[in-house]
Design a protein around this motif. Sequence first.
Motif, PDB file in Angstrom:
ATOM      1  N   ARG A  43       0.856  -1.186   0.000  1.00 57.08           N
ATOM      2  CA  ARG A  43       0.000   0.000   0.000  1.00 57.08           C
ATOM      3  C   ARG A  43       0.892   1.236   0.000  1.00 57.08           C
ATOM      4  NH1 ARG A  43      -4.399   1.978   4.533  1.00 57.08           N
ATOM      5  NH2 ARG A  43      -5.629   3.313   3.139  1.00 57.08           N
ATOM      6  N   ALA A  45       1.157   5.494  -0.688  1.00 58.74           N
ATOM      7  CA  ALA A  45       0.497   6.793  -0.839  1.00 58.74           C
ATOM      8  C   ALA A  45       1.386   7.699  -1.679  1.00 58.74           C
ATOM      9  CB  ALA A  45       0.246   7.428   0.521  1.00 58.74           C
ATOM     10  N   GLU A  73      -2.575   4.948  -3.687  1.00 51.46           N
ATOM     11  CA  GLU A  73      -3.577   5.980  -3.436  1.00 51.46           C
ATOM     12  C   GLU A  73      -2.929   7.346  -3.626  1.00 51.46           C
ATOM     13  OE1 GLU A  73      -5.969   5.382   0.082  1.00 51.46           O
ATOM     14  OE2 GLU A  73      -5.464   3.241   0.110  1.00 51.46           O
ATOM     15  N   LEU A 244      -1.519   8.310   7.419  1.00 47.49           N
ATOM     16  CA  LEU A 244      -0.596   7.558   6.569  1.00 47.49           C
ATOM     17  C   LEU A 244       0.067   6.374   7.270  1.00 47.49           C
ATOM     18  CD1 LEU A 244       1.179  10.610   4.878  1.00 47.49           C
ATOM     19  CD2 LEU A 244      -0.551   9.127   3.842  1.00 47.49           C
ATOM     20  N   PHE A 247       0.069   2.899   5.648  1.00 48.50           N
ATOM     21  CA  PHE A 247       0.725   2.708   4.353  1.00 48.50           C
ATOM     22  C   PHE A 247       2.124   2.140   4.570  1.00 48.50           C
ATOM     23  CE2 PHE A 247      -2.565   5.721   3.294  1.00 48.50           C
ATOM     24  CZ  PHE A 247      -2.929   5.387   2.000  1.00 48.50           C
ATOM     25  N   ASP A 248       2.581   1.373   3.599  1.00 48.49           N
ATOM     26  CA  ASP A 248       3.929   0.805   3.683  1.00 48.49           C
ATOM     27  C   ASP A 248       4.988   1.787   3.192  1.00 48.49           C
ATOM     28  OD1 ASP A 248       3.005  -1.815   4.535  1.00 48.49           O
ATOM     29  OD2 ASP A 248       2.247  -2.039   2.496  1.00 48.49           O
ATOM     30  N   VAL A 250       5.392   6.090   1.457  1.00 55.03           N
ATOM     31  CA  VAL A 250       4.775   7.359   1.063  1.00 55.03           C
ATOM     32  C   VAL A 250       5.725   8.077   0.115  1.00 55.03           C
ATOM     33  CG1 VAL A 250       3.999   9.632   1.842  1.00 55.03           C
ATOM     34  CG2 VAL A 250       3.473   7.598   3.208  1.00 55.03           C
ATOM     35  N   HIS A 381       6.249   9.935   7.848  1.00 57.27           N
ATOM     36  CA  HIS A 381       6.170   8.480   7.709  1.00 57.27           C
ATOM     37  C   HIS A 381       7.572   7.890   7.791  1.00 57.27           C
ATOM     38  CE1 HIS A 381       5.376   4.537   5.821  1.00 57.27           C
ATOM     39  NE2 HIS A 381       4.121   4.726   6.186  1.00 57.27           N
TER      40      HIS A 381
END
Length: 430
Positions: A43, A45, A73, A244, A247-248, A250, A381
């Motif tokens: 995933r 971002a 995303e 966030l 998420f893995d 960003v 992140h």
Amino acid sequence: MTISRGPNFCVALTTVRQRAVVQTRARTKTKMALDSALSTPQRVAVIGGGLAGLSTTYHLLEKMPSGRHLSVEVFDKGLVGTAGASAVAGGLLHPLSPRGKLVHLGMEGLQATNYLLDKAQRSSADVGCTPESVVLRNELYRVAMTPNNVKQLQTTAQTLPELCEWVDSGTDLSGLFSEGDNSVLGALRMYNGCKVIHPPSYLSSLWAACESLADEKELSVSWNIIHGDDGFTESTLSAWKNRLKDFDAVVVSAGSGMFGTFLPLASLPIQLVRGQSLEMRIPSDAQWSKNALLCGKYVSPLADKDTVLVGATHEFQENALNVKGVLAELKIRTEGMVPKLWEQGVIQRMTVGYRVQSERGRHGRLPIVGRIPMPFAEALHRNAWVFSGLSSRGLLYHGIFGEALAGAVLQGNESLIHVSYPELAWWQKS
């Protein structure tokens, strides 16, 4: 106990050792493949849906191995192709400097961008566009206004005949300029991959290509609009970090909107530049507006055949130029090419974009690409990456460096970028 060492002992021992090595290598490869599968982000971002963000998104989807899951995303402050500096860019794709020199990785960048353009044109119908509305022209002209310009551009034509040709003034330029009342001494015609792009149509169509690719590979991609007070400010960073956290990875590709918030400008060798342009309506029977012309500033056709874009200012000061100031700066730099534009054209509106510009180095102005270092990344992140600072070379560089970044993000290995492009470590050394 006596061990018999017959004539085949060494051969047998060698065979055993070889088998052990093969088995060890097999186990190592299996472990590496497993580690890769476990470390590959599922995933991601992407903050910012301009040229950098959409190039990265497309290449993330394209590079993801079959059978794996990936959800990308994208977060942006507007609909696709409507916000940020990318949406109001001049749309002039070529690999040459103002003096006609081939810029660093110019041909490679041109090829990478044309690859994405092809994907976008193939998907243009999905968003109500056509291939012709994405690419408006397949050539553009760098104009010579002085004898020194002539010499420089003629040399370029001789050096790069596969990319451009010299066009003499006079009859060879009829239809490009209003005859008899300009200061043009000739022009360098750039073609074979050099194009005039309509940025909003290109961005919308490239997003459609991302959606199509995701469907084809059974992956996921989505567009999320950042509303009002939900933007990146000091007061919202905590909320964004919480948003966030699942998420893995960003990727920050939001341009000027992000810098100064969690990545202080003072910590990087960059500056923000404001560019203002004018959209001007011209007579429908004008013959001098059919092509894009560059000479310091530019006059470029838009999707509406009776409208051209004149740009752009290059402002570093805090307070923006007013309409009178913008008009004066653009007119003095373009009137010699197309005087009738200023006699017959009518200003429709003024556009403005803010971009991140890096310091000029050995290879010119290169973007900021790579993993965001601590402690700055911690504010957003743990696995944050950045792709920004494309400045005036956004169209030329977004494809080639977006592909490099996507590969590094998927493998969690920033060194993959520097193996191919060691010069991109410039900002981390400054």
